[in-house]
Design an enzyme around this catalytic site. Structure first.
Site, PDB file in Angstrom:
ATOM      1  N   TYR A 266      95.275 -43.005  29.532  1.00 56.48           N
ATOM      2  CA  TYR A 266      93.890 -43.417  29.275  1.00 56.48           C
ATOM      3  C   TYR A 266      93.721 -44.203  27.973  1.00 56.48           C
ATOM      4  O   TYR A 266      92.629 -44.706  27.691  1.00 56.48           O
ATOM      5  CB  TYR A 266      92.974 -42.189  29.198  1.00 56.48           C
ATOM      6  CG  TYR A 266      92.942 -41.355  30.451  1.00 56.48           C
ATOM      7  CD1 TYR A 266      92.276 -41.797  31.593  1.00 56.48           C
ATOM      8  CD2 TYR A 266      93.562 -40.101  30.492  1.00 56.48           C
ATOM      9  CE1 TYR A 266      92.230 -41.032  32.748  1.00 56.48           C
ATOM     10  CE2 TYR A 266      93.528 -39.320  31.645  1.00 56.48           C
ATOM     11  CZ  TYR A 266      92.855 -39.796  32.766  1.00 56.48           C
ATOM     12  OH  TYR A 266      92.819 -39.036  33.907  1.00 56.48           O
TER      13      TYR A 266
ATOM     14  N   HIS B  52      86.811 -46.803  28.843  1.00 56.53           N
ATOM     15  CA  HIS B  52      86.116 -45.543  28.568  1.00 56.53           C
ATOM     16  C   HIS B  52      86.570 -44.919  27.248  1.00 56.53           C
ATOM     17  O   HIS B  52      85.901 -44.017  26.737  1.00 56.53           O
ATOM     18  CB  HIS B  52      86.391 -44.567  29.724  1.00 56.53           C
ATOM     19  CG  HIS B  52      85.190 -43.792  30.182  1.00 56.53           C
ATOM     20  ND1 HIS B  52      83.887 -44.129  29.865  1.00 56.53           N
ATOM     21  CD2 HIS B  52      85.092 -42.667  30.942  1.00 56.53           C
ATOM     22  CE1 HIS B  52      83.060 -43.260  30.429  1.00 56.53           C
ATOM     23  NE2 HIS B  52      83.761 -42.361  31.068  1.00 56.53           N
TER      24      HIS B  52
ATOM     25  N   PHE C  38      88.282 -33.844  28.077  1.00 48.66           N
ATOM     26  CA  PHE C  38      87.927 -34.848  29.072  1.00 48.66           C
ATOM     27  C   PHE C  38      86.426 -35.101  28.978  1.00 48.66           C
ATOM     28  O   PHE C  38      85.651 -34.270  28.507  1.00 48.66           O
ATOM     29  CB  PHE C  38      88.381 -34.480  30.480  1.00 48.66           C
ATOM     30  CG  PHE C  38      89.865 -34.640  30.671  1.00 48.66           C
ATOM     31  CD1 PHE C  38      90.422 -35.872  30.962  1.00 48.66           C
ATOM     32  CD2 PHE C  38      90.714 -33.542  30.495  1.00 48.66           C
ATOM     33  CE1 PHE C  38      91.792 -36.035  31.092  1.00 48.66           C
ATOM     34  CE2 PHE C  38      92.089 -33.697  30.634  1.00 48.66           C
ATOM     35  CZ  PHE C  38      92.630 -34.941  30.924  1.00 48.66           C
TER      36      PHE C  38
ATOM     37  N   ASN D  38      83.702 -35.277  30.734  1.00 44.41           N
ATOM     38  CA  ASN D  38      82.607 -34.488  31.301  1.00 44.41           C
ATOM     39  C   ASN D  38      82.286 -33.223  30.515  1.00 44.41           C
ATOM     40  O   ASN D  38      81.217 -32.630  30.713  1.00 44.41           O
ATOM     41  CB  ASN D  38      82.917 -34.116  32.748  1.00 44.41           C
ATOM     42  CG  ASN D  38      82.965 -35.319  33.665  1.00 44.41           C
ATOM     43  OD1 ASN D  38      82.734 -36.443  33.228  1.00 44.41           O
ATOM     44  ND2 ASN D  38      83.265 -35.094  34.924  1.00 44.41           N
TER      45      ASN D  38
ATOM     46  N   ASP E  39      81.387 -46.128  25.001  1.00 42.96           N
ATOM     47  CA  ASP E  39      81.319 -47.349  25.804  1.00 42.96           C
ATOM     48  C   ASP E  39      79.947 -47.457  26.446  1.00 42.96           C
ATOM     49  O   ASP E  39      79.345 -46.455  26.811  1.00 42.96           O
ATOM     50  CB  ASP E  39      82.417 -47.340  26.875  1.00 42.96           C
ATOM     51  CG  ASP E  39      82.344 -46.115  27.774  1.00 42.96           C
ATOM     52  OD1 ASP E  39      82.380 -44.973  27.248  1.00 42.96           O
ATOM     53  OD2 ASP E  39      82.243 -46.270  29.007  1.00 42.96           O
TER      54      ASP E  39
ATOM     55  N   ASN F 233      78.589 -39.734  31.375  1.00 37.40           N
ATOM     56  CA  ASN F 233      78.969 -38.324  31.507  1.00 37.40           C
ATOM     57  C   ASN F 233      79.238 -37.649  30.169  1.00 37.40           C
ATOM     58  O   ASN F 233      78.927 -36.462  29.987  1.00 37.40           O
ATOM     59  CB  ASN F 233      80.192 -38.192  32.407  1.00 37.40           C
ATOM     60  CG  ASN F 233      79.879 -38.478  33.854  1.00 37.40           C
ATOM     61  OD1 ASN F 233      78.745 -38.288  34.305  1.00 37.40           O
ATOM     62  ND2 ASN F 233      80.862 -38.947  34.611  1.00 37.40           N
TER      63      ASN F 233
END
Length: 225
Positions: free
Chosen positions: A14, A19, A64, A66, A91, A112
């Site tokens: 990632y 993101h 993460f 969320n 972002d 999120n």
């Protein structure tokens, strides 16, 4: 004291995702301003340092996206901070790539990470909204934000992150206008004025009038020739 939070997802796959631009922002601040080494705490990675007169905690939640609010809420309570002391770098789909805005409070606009933070500390924290553009249709959003920045984005992204580092002290001290100006100078550096060319002596020097050595009588006679 201020708490600067960069949003992103943990893990090597990632790292360069759109993101994860929040992680990139706080990494740049830490590097530019000599913060200490990152260490594990508050379900994330933390480092401490000073930005001008302010002591600042940088946090990268590793829950993460969320569940970001769990990490932010834990850190905020530990340092006895108010939501107004928290600034979140994230972002933003609704801004064109390379555009940036600072906002205090408001909604989460479906993000999120922000939604999770709302659930844990409320909506009154600050945000640095980093534009990544929109893919054009909501069904493509997930794949878009979880994809690496395009090669064409490399130049503006580097300038923007350098600008965030340049203006970090202003942001920590509450001057968002100066912070944005520092980024603007990186994104659109001032054009240097061209030096005026010196006129060449031979080409541009005024020509001297010819010397008239006639006596007054000759001048009078010449008028009637």
């Amino acid at each position: 004291m201020r708490l600067f939070v960069g949003l992103g997802n943990p893990g090597a796959k990632y790292v360069h995702n759109r993101h994860n631009v929040g992680f990139m922002a706080v990494d740049h601040i830490a590097s530019d301003h000599g913060f200490g080494p990152w260490r594990g705490k508050f379900q994330g990675s933390v480092t401490e340092g000073r930005l001008g007169r302010e002591k600042v905690i940088l946090l990268k939640p590793e829950t993460f996206m969320n569940l970001t609010g769990q990490s932010v809420g834990e850190a905020m309570r530990f340092y006895k901070l108010a939501p107004e002391d928290v600034m979140v770098f994230h972002d933003e789909l609704d801004l064109a790539p390379g555009k940036i805005r600072v906002k205090q409070g408001g909604g989460h606009a479906g993000h999120n990470g922000l939604r999770s933070i709302h659930q844990h500390i409320g909506p009154d924290y600050g945000r640095v909204r980093i534009g990544i553009g929109h893919p054009g249709h909501k069904d493509r959003v997930s794949g878009y934000v979880l994809h690496d920045f395009a090669r064409a984005d490399a130049e503006w992204l580097d300038d923007l992150l350098r600008g965030i580092g340049d203006g970090a002290i202003d942001l920590a001290e509450g001057d968002s206008a100066k912070f944005l100006n520092a980024i603007g100078l990186r994104m659109k550096p001032p054009v240097k004025a061209k030096k005026a060319e010196k006129p060449s002596a031979a080409k541009d020097a005024p020509k001297a009038d010819p010397v008239d050595d006639r006596n007054p009588m000759q001048k009078l006679m010449d008028k009637f020739k």
